[in-house]
Design an enzyme around this catalytic site. Structure first.
Site, mmCIF file in Angstrom:
data_model
loop_
_atom_site.group_PDB
_atom_site.id
_atom_site.type_symbol
_atom_site.label_atom_id
_atom_site.label_comp_id
_atom_site.label_asym_id
_atom_site.label_seq_id
_atom_site.Cartn_x
_atom_site.Cartn_y
_atom_site.Cartn_z
ATOM 1 N N GLN A 206 3.437 64.299 61.954
ATOM 2 C CA GLN A 206 2.974 62.923 62.092
ATOM 3 C C GLN A 206 1.924 62.791 63.178
ATOM 4 O O GLN A 206 1.636 63.745 63.912
ATOM 5 C CB GLN A 206 4.170 62.017 62.395
ATOM 6 N N HIS B 258 0.159 59.395 65.817
ATOM 7 C CA HIS B 258 0.200 57.989 66.210
ATOM 8 C C HIS B 258 -1.207 57.489 66.542
ATOM 9 O O HIS B 258 -2.024 58.240 67.088
ATOM 10 C CB HIS B 258 1.092 57.791 67.433
ATOM 11 N N GLU C 225 2.949 59.462 73.996
ATOM 12 C CA GLU C 225 4.321 59.795 74.379
ATOM 13 C C GLU C 225 4.349 61.140 75.103
ATOM 14 O O GLU C 225 3.330 61.842 75.197
ATOM 15 C CB GLU C 225 5.222 59.843 73.144
ATOM 16 N N HIS D 100 1.804 66.231 65.473
ATOM 17 C CA HIS D 100 2.993 66.779 66.121
ATOM 18 C C HIS D 100 4.222 66.640 65.241
ATOM 19 O O HIS D 100 4.258 65.804 64.329
ATOM 20 C CB HIS D 100 3.251 66.074 67.458
ATOM 21 N N ARG E 97 2.820 59.512 58.763
ATOM 22 C CA ARG E 97 3.301 60.819 58.305
ATOM 23 C C ARG E 97 2.211 61.550 57.523
ATOM 24 O O ARG E 97 1.634 61.001 56.594
ATOM 25 C CB ARG E 97 4.533 60.671 57.411
#
Length: 316
Positions: free
Chosen positions: A94, A96, A113, A170, A190
């Site tokens: 996936q 972001h 993150e 990642h 995804r």
């Protein structure tokens, strides 16, 4: 003023398991729990305060109505989210979006993150980045399903730390337990999900065009400048300082005293046990305990033998 302790918010996932019960003693609703949203004000899983004068209130309510707890922040929404993830199986590959793309297309912030590896099975690995050099090559490799050639695999072990900025391809691999500190966002695109199916025989939705839009190409890798400071028998490790969050490990062996250095601080115990002492009052810390130290708490002491991952809002 007391620290705010939170009740875990569990999220069922197709790739989840039962290790959150085994490692942290949580009572889980089933054996496919992939995530404990330990500290969250996101509407998909809001933390409830379980102690003190704010008992029963949720973090989003406090952010809106009790601004002094957070030193009167400028952000509209609580900016951080702390999770513990149990990957019994691989997560989807996936990516972001950044804030600009997330706000325009999803109505919420993007997601940067970072991961602290609490535990990892022998041979465990993550997908961290990719090998495409251009957007056209990236799209073509996805179209031709050249997954082995596209994705970059990295072995991991207990105690490793990874920074995962928005735009990074990642995936957490099977057999890994992770503490994740992230922006408060639940937007995930995804790229690949191993063609697996849920209990109803359905595959999960992929987001190919969005993934092509937001992925960093060619991939870049930022290695945090990790710094350890010894404090007697204890140690403080600074993993990351960014505009989004600062992240630390507190490895306490005995007694360690702290002074406030940010508007508020988030704590999650990942190993061991002890006590948090604030204004002479002691609070139990055990594996999986999560709390927020509000702005009015200017110093505190932690005693025992335990490891904590702490975070605070970054300096924009």
């Amino acid at each position: 003023m007391e620290p705010l302790f939170f009740t875990p918010v569990f999220q069922e996932k197709i790739w989840g398991g039962n290790r959150l019960a085994e490692v942290f003693g949580f009572t889980l609703p089933n054996e496919k729990i992939g995530e404990d949203w330990a500290i969250s004000a996101h509407p998909h899983g809001v933390s409830i305060v379980e102690n003190g004068p704010y008992q029963g209130k949720n973090l989003a309510q406090l952010w809106d109505s009790e601004k002094a707890l957070f030193d009167f922040p400028k952000q509209k929404e609580f900016p951080l989210l702390v999770k513990i993830l149990d990957a019994e199986e691989e997560l989807s590959v996936q990516v972001h979006p950044d804030d600009a793309y997330g706000l325009e297309h999803e109505g919420e912030l993007g997601k940067t993150e970072c991961w602290y590896i609490i535990d990892a099975a022998p041979g465990a690995e993550i997908i961290y980045g990719h090998h495409a050099q251009t957007k056209e090559e990236f799209a073509q490799m996805i179209k031709e399903q050249k997954w082995d050639a596209l994705f970059r695999h990295v072995p991991v072990k207990k105690g490793d730390f990874f920074f995962v900025p928005s735009g990074t391809i990642h995936a957490i691999g099977a057999g890994i337990l992770i503490l994740e500190t992230q922006q408060s966002s639940d937007t995930t695109y995804r790229v690949y999900d191993y063609d697996r199916k849920d209990d109803q025989g359905n595959t999960r939705e992929l987001h190919i065009q969005q993934s092509i839009d937001v992925s960093t190409i060619p991939a870049t890798y930022e290695t945090p400048a990790i710094k350890e400071t010894r404090k007697g028998t204890s140690a403080i490790t600074t993993y990351l300082k960014t505009a989004f969050f600062n992240v630390y490990e507190w490895d306490v062996k005995g007694i360690l005293t702290f002074e406030k250095q940010a508007p508020y601080t988030l704590l999650t115990v990942i190993e061991g046990a002890g006590e948090l002492v604030v204004d002479g009052q002691s609070y139990e810390l055990k594996p999986g305990s999560s709390c927020l130290l509000p702005a009015q708490i200017t110093n505190w002491t932690i005693q025992g033998e335990l490891k904590i991952i702490a975070s605070e809002p970054g300096e924009e």
